[in-house]
Design a protein around this motif. Structure first.
Motif, PDB file in Angstrom:
ATOM      1  N   LEU A  85      16.397  51.503  69.284  1.00  0.00           N
ATOM      2  CA  LEU A  85      15.506  50.672  70.183  1.00  0.00           C
ATOM      3  C   LEU A  85      14.224  50.155  69.622  1.00  0.00           C
ATOM      4  CD1 LEU A  85      14.899  49.462  72.985  1.00  0.00           C
ATOM      5  CD2 LEU A  85      14.015  51.693  73.534  1.00  0.00           C
ATOM      6  N   ALA A  86      13.626  51.250  68.685  1.00  0.00           N
ATOM      7  CA  ALA A  86      12.436  50.602  68.222  1.00  0.00           C
ATOM      8  C   ALA A  86      12.493  49.710  66.727  1.00  0.00           C
ATOM      9  CB  ALA A  86      11.598  52.080  67.515  1.00  0.00           C
ATOM     10  N   ASN A  87      13.573  50.260  66.208  1.00  0.00           N
ATOM     11  CA  ASN A  87      13.865  49.297  65.047  1.00  0.00           C
ATOM     12  C   ASN A  87      14.173  47.935  65.535  1.00  0.00           C
ATOM     13  OD1 ASN A  87      14.170  50.413  62.182  1.00  0.00           O
ATOM     14  ND2 ASN A  87      14.468  52.234  63.675  1.00  0.00           N
ATOM     15  N   SER A  88      15.151  47.560  66.519  1.00  0.00           N
ATOM     16  CA  SER A  88      15.332  46.287  66.679  1.00  0.00           C
ATOM     17  C   SER A  88      14.519  45.571  67.671  1.00  0.00           C
ATOM     18  CB  SER A  88      16.799  46.402  67.751  1.00  0.00           C
ATOM     19  OG  SER A  88      16.684  47.182  69.044  1.00  0.00           O
ATOM     20  N   THR A  89      13.549  46.288  68.079  1.00  0.00           N
ATOM     21  CA  THR A  89      12.383  45.624  69.038  1.00  0.00           C
ATOM     22  C   THR A  89      11.645  45.176  68.219  1.00  0.00           C
ATOM     23  OG1 THR A  89      12.918  46.829  70.779  1.00  0.00           O
ATOM     24  CG2 THR A  89      11.117  45.943  71.193  1.00  0.00           C
ATOM     25  N   PRO A 190      11.079  59.284  74.071  1.00  0.00           N
ATOM     26  CA  PRO A 190      12.474  58.511  74.509  1.00  0.00           C
ATOM     27  C   PRO A 190      12.555  57.279  73.804  1.00  0.00           C
ATOM     28  CG  PRO A 190      11.114  59.793  76.211  1.00  0.00           C
ATOM     29  CD  PRO A 190      10.260  59.779  74.996  1.00  0.00           C
ATOM     30  N   LYS A 191      11.319  56.573  73.553  1.00  0.00           N
ATOM     31  CA  LYS A 191      11.427  55.220  72.988  1.00  0.00           C
ATOM     32  C   LYS A 191      11.541  55.213  71.681  1.00  0.00           C
ATOM     33  CE  LYS A 191       9.578  52.983  77.110  1.00  0.00           C
ATOM     34  NZ  LYS A 191       8.290  51.886  77.701  1.00  0.00           N
ATOM     35  N   GLY A 192      10.968  56.190  70.878  1.00  0.00           N
ATOM     36  CA  GLY A 192      10.760  55.890  69.542  1.00  0.00           C
ATOM     37  C   GLY A 192      11.589  56.967  68.524  1.00  0.00           C
ATOM     38  N   SER A 193      12.361  57.899  69.409  1.00  0.00           N
ATOM     39  CA  SER A 193      13.086  58.884  68.432  1.00  0.00           C
ATOM     40  C   SER A 193      14.449  58.655  68.126  1.00  0.00           C
ATOM     41  CB  SER A 193      13.179  60.160  69.294  1.00  0.00           C
ATOM     42  OG  SER A 193      13.949  59.780  70.427  1.00  0.00           O
ATOM     43  N   ILE A 200      18.153  65.853  72.636  1.00  0.00           N
ATOM     44  CA  ILE A 200      17.527  67.317  72.736  1.00  0.00           C
ATOM     45  C   ILE A 200      16.612  67.114  73.836  1.00  0.00           C
ATOM     46  CG2 ILE A 200      15.846  68.942  71.995  1.00  0.00           C
ATOM     47  CD1 ILE A 200      17.352  68.774  69.415  1.00  0.00           C
ATOM     48  N   ARG A 201      15.801  66.210  74.085  1.00  0.00           N
ATOM     49  CA  ARG A 201      14.862  65.918  74.886  1.00  0.00           C
ATOM     50  C   ARG A 201      15.666  65.440  76.317  1.00  0.00           C
ATOM     51  NH1 ARG A 201       9.095  63.437  74.727  1.00  0.00           N
ATOM     52  NH2 ARG A 201       8.559  63.550  77.024  1.00  0.00           N
ATOM     53  N   ARG A 202      16.382  64.783  76.215  1.00  0.00           N
ATOM     54  CA  ARG A 202      17.306  64.208  77.415  1.00  0.00           C
ATOM     55  C   ARG A 202      18.032  65.305  78.254  1.00  0.00           C
ATOM     56  NH1 ARG A 202      20.467  59.718  75.419  1.00  0.00           N
ATOM     57  NH2 ARG A 202      18.395  58.830  75.139  1.00  0.00           N
TER      58      ARG A 202
END
Length: 327
Positions: A85-89, A190-193, A200-202
């Motif tokens: 998500l971060a890379n494509s955004t 959630p947005k940068g990992s 793990i967080r989810r």
């Protein structure tokens, strides 16, 4: 700049434990593991600066800092990193920030006669459809994965920078390309990992809240290789003391699992009892990314932390630090 041709012997050997050793990115996932490894190996003068103390994108500040501390060794582990998500955004940010960080640190290292540098890249440098397992000579033989091509190009530029220094100055600088890393001090946002800390967080949050359903991106069929950051740190020190070659070295375990399999394993570790849904409208990324680690094995190193042990350790660390992690 001192050159190998000036008669200096740069043959890789045991590093001086009392020399100044700069770890760029010393608080990150890889950098903090490298600091732990260096400390446990007897190094007495390990230095680093947080991004608030030293902006590696500021060329003048980087040159001033390295001129002040005069390190003998550097591991360049600092980078702007993120998941699909971060890379494509934010491709501009991932390209520009990483190019500046790398060129500033490597140019300043050259200007200050740093003897040994290890530049850390990423397995995303390889073509999306590279033959598996991926050999080092697959670099630049095909199209990159579009969701992280900007980051990959920046890392490829770092490899080229190291190779150029070797050709022009004969210095034994090296590049190491890790597979997917995980462990303490990872980014669990959630947005940068990346995929594993995100899972793990989810799953941990779902287990704690009693949720009956978790939704993951994609189909769950892509295959990924995972390496604990403490293993990566051990490999980096080993390579700095035993390897000297222009080609980047893959660092991994040589085995992979599907995203669905890793999700099921994490669910078991955190105690999640609900269902898992897969949002197939979201991208999968590269179908498979397994590194050929034969060059690493030839250099005398293999991974030691298996996935089950590493996951249990990482989940325990996450739970101990969850209150203070990035949201």
């Amino acid at each position: 700049m001192t050159k190998a041709s000036d008669g200096v012997d740069y043959t890789p050997q045991e590093l001086d434990r009392d020399a100044t050793f700069y770890v760029a990115g010393h608080r990150g996932l890889v950098g903090s593991a490298i600091v732990r490894k260096l400390e446990s190996s007897g190094f007495t003068n390990i230095v680093g600066k947080t991004s608030a103390q030293l902006d590696l994108k500021n060329r003048d500040d980087v040159f001033d800092y390295l001129g002040e501390i005069k390190p003998k060794y550097i591991v360049l582990a600092a980078a702007k990193v993120g998941g699909i998500l971060a890379n494509s955004t934010y491709p501009v940010d991932f390209l520009s920030d990483n190019l500046r960080i790398q060129s500033n640190v490597l140019d300043a290292a050259l200007a200050n006669d740093v003897e040994r540098v290890a530049f850390l890249g990423s397995s995303c440098i390889y073509p999306k459809f590279a033959e598996q397992p991926i050999r080092e000579d697959s670099l630049l033989t095909g199209h990159l994965e579009p969701t992280n091509d900007a980051y990959a190009i920046a890392k490829i530029a770092g490899i080229m920078n190291v190779q150029a220094v070797r050709r022009q100055y004969g210095l034994p600088w090296i590049s190491a390309m890790p597979t997917n890393l995980y462990g303490p001090n990872d980014n669990f946002s959630p947005k940068g990992s990346h995929v594993l800390p995100a899972l793990i967080r989810r799953y941990d949050e779902a287990a704690r809240s009693g949720s009956t359903s978790v939704t993951n991106w994609g189909t769950g069929t892509p295959r990924r290789e995972f390496l604990h950051s403490d293993d990566m740190a051990d490999a980096v020190l080993h390579l700095m003391e035993h390897y000297d070659g222009p080609e980047q070295v893959n660092v991994g375990t040589g085995t992979d699992v599907t995203i669905r399999e890793i999700a099921d394993t994490i669910a078991d570790v955190v105690g999640y009892q609900g269902e898992t849904e897969w949002d197939t409208s979201k991208p999968d990324g590269t179908p498979q990314k397994l590194l050929d680690v034969s060059k690493l094995a030839e250099a005398g190193w293999t991974s030691k932390i298996d996935l089950a042990e590493g996951l249990n350790r990482t989940v325990a660390w996450y739970r101990d630090h969850a209150a203070n992690l990035r949201s």
